[in-house]
Design a protein around this motif. Structure first.
Motif, PDB file in Angstrom:
ATOM      1  N   UNK A 184       0.827  -1.204   0.000  1.00 44.34           N
ATOM      2  CA  UNK A 184       0.000   0.000   0.000  1.00 44.34           C
ATOM      3  C   UNK A 184       0.866   1.261   0.000  1.00 44.34           C
ATOM      4  N   UNK A 185       1.912   1.270   0.839  1.00 39.74           N
ATOM      5  CA  UNK A 185       2.800   2.430   0.895  1.00 39.74           C
ATOM      6  C   UNK A 185       3.492   2.645  -0.442  1.00 39.74           C
ATOM      7  N   UNK A 186       3.991   1.566  -1.052  1.00 34.22           N
ATOM      8  CA  UNK A 186       4.704   1.687  -2.323  1.00 34.22           C
ATOM      9  C   UNK A 186       3.783   2.203  -3.429  1.00 34.22           C
ATOM     10  N   UNK A 187       2.542   1.744  -3.439  1.00 32.14           N
ATOM     11  CA  UNK A 187       1.611   2.221  -4.458  1.00 32.14           C
ATOM     12  C   UNK A 187       1.312   3.708  -4.278  1.00 32.14           C
ATOM     13  N   UNK A 188       1.240   4.148  -3.031  1.00 32.91           N
ATOM     14  CA  UNK A 188       1.039   5.586  -2.768  1.00 32.91           C
ATOM     15  C   UNK A 188       2.200   6.413  -3.313  1.00 32.91           C
ATOM     16  N   UNK A 189       3.384   5.789  -3.357  1.00 32.78           N
ATOM     17  CA  UNK A 189       4.571   6.488  -3.861  1.00 32.78           C
ATOM     18  C   UNK A 189       4.738   6.347  -5.370  1.00 32.78           C
ATOM     19  N   UNK A 213      11.382   2.801  -5.588  1.00 29.67           N
ATOM     20  CA  UNK A 213      10.276   2.817  -4.616  1.00 29.67           C
ATOM     21  C   UNK A 213      10.193   1.474  -3.895  1.00 29.67           C
ATOM     22  N   UNK A 214      10.361   0.375  -4.605  1.00 31.09           N
ATOM     23  CA  UNK A 214      10.322  -0.945  -3.981  1.00 31.09           C
ATOM     24  C   UNK A 214      11.458  -1.096  -2.978  1.00 31.09           C
ATOM     25  N   UNK A 215      12.649  -0.626  -3.349  1.00 30.36           N
ATOM     26  CA  UNK A 215      13.784  -0.662  -2.420  1.00 30.36           C
ATOM     27  C   UNK A 215      13.482   0.183  -1.188  1.00 30.36           C
ATOM     28  N   UNK A 216      12.892   1.351  -1.394  1.00 32.90           N
ATOM     29  CA  UNK A 216      12.580   2.244  -0.272  1.00 32.90           C
ATOM     30  C   UNK A 216      11.544   1.628   0.649  1.00 32.90           C
ATOM     31  N   UNK A 217      10.575   0.894   0.092  1.00 26.87           N
ATOM     32  CA  UNK A 217       9.551   0.249   0.925  1.00 26.87           C
ATOM     33  C   UNK A 217      10.178  -0.775   1.858  1.00 26.87           C
TER      34      UNK A 217
END
Length: 335
Positions: free
Chosen positions: A215-220, A244-248
């Motif tokens: 959910x967080x990654x999709x928001x980004x 973004x996936x790495x950041x999640x």
């Protein structure tokens, strides 16, 4: 000895009529999968099966129970209907304990309380049926035969659809007042963070659980148009370097490191063993975890703890569920 929610009926000892080598029927009930195994006294898994945890608008509490019955029946019949030493179960929590009316946060149809132990006792009469939180079973399995073997002070964790934990202190499972000790998933790691299914805000589970990461990654902006994007896809993209996936995963790892640092200072741990699907992302999760842990674990005794992947991998919960029967002197103190 009994605890809060204990059944009035005395439980039989581990099935002597089954013979010294009889297996335990071990079960792992989570928000993503139902798994079952026949586990031998030494911890070897002799037979295994799994199924996706059913969902959908038409599913009710009885429908989920029927799906579990089908899985267990298929497993035992496929092994030739052996005599059993008992039934051990890890299930998502919270729950009343040891009566095991379960109310898993990540299994909506059982959220109002499902009498899991009573149902299994009726299905397997004359056998001990022992149920604990699924993450507690991971802790037990890792202490019995996994990464915490030979150590007396171990935190075992699951990072998957939810985040949970269990504590072994002084060589014995710590249950707490209600059987929910070690529930590290609801340690607050960010007071201003996302809302949690428990009703709180900024819990470790809200930040680090698989669906929360997606959910967080999709928001980004990650796969924003893909409504059915999964944690498996997120992990694959992280391995491919998607920022973004790495950041999640980095966000989740750092939250885990903060929580484990707090638990280590409180409990003077030797080992923290982490299992569950999200933990399978490896260094993408463990590097930021270690980084945050070292930043926050400043006392010398805390810095000695080892943080490792679960030594038993995805079978840790099943092995731990079996140990509730096979090694009751260390892991089961209720009626």
């Amino acid at each position: 000895m009994t605890g809060p929610g204990a059944d009035p009926a005395a439980e039989p000892a581990p099935g002597p009529a089954a013979g010294a080598g009889a297996p335990v029927l071990a079960v792992d009930i989570g928000g993503t999968k139902l798994a079952a195994a026949l586990v031998e006294p030494g911890g070897r898994i002799a037979a295994y099966d799994r199924a996706a945890t059913p969902g959908g608008p038409d599913l009710d509490a009885e429908g989920l129970w029927r799906a579990l019955e089908v899985l267990l029946g298929k497993l035992v019949a496929g092994a030739g209907d052996p005599a059993l030493a008992g039934v051990g179960v890890g299930c998502g929590g919270p729950m009343t304990w040891p009566a095991a009316e379960v109310s898993p946060l990540n299994i909506p149809v059982w959220r109002d309380g499902f009498p899991l132990r009573a149902r299994l006792r009726a299905r397997y009469p004359g056998l001990p049926v022992r149920i604990h939180n699924d993450a507690i079973c991971v802790a037990v399995g890792e202490h019995w035969l996994g990464a915490g073997r030979g150590r007396d002070n171990v935190l075992g964790m699951v990072v998957s659809t939810g985040v949970g934990g269990g504590l072994i202190l002084g060589g014995r499972l710590v249950n707490g007042a209600s059987g929910n000790a070690g529930h590290i998933g609801h340690v607050v790691v960010d007071p201003g963070g996302p809302p949690c299914a428990c009703g709180g805000r900024g819990c470790l589970e809200a930040v680090a659980r698989g669906p929360g990461l997606v959910a967080w990654a999709r928001e980004q902006g990650w796969r924003r148009e893909s409504a059915d994007a999964t944690g498996v896809e997120l992990a694959a993209d992280a391995r491919g370097g998607h920022p973004v996936a790495v950041a999640a995963l980095r966000r989740a790892g750092r939250a885990l490191g903060v929580a484990i640092a707090s638990a280590t200072h409180l409990c003077d741990l030797e080992v923290a063993a982490i299992g569950g699907g999200v933990s399978q992302t490896g260094e993408l999760l463990f590097e930021p975890l270690e980084e945050a842990f070292r930043e926050h674990a400043r006392m010398e005794f805390a810095r000695r703890v080892r943080i490792v992947p679960a030594g038993l991998g995805q079978t840790a919960g099943l092995v731990g569920a079996a140990a509730l029967v096979f090694a009751q002197d260390r892991y089961w103190s209720a009626g």
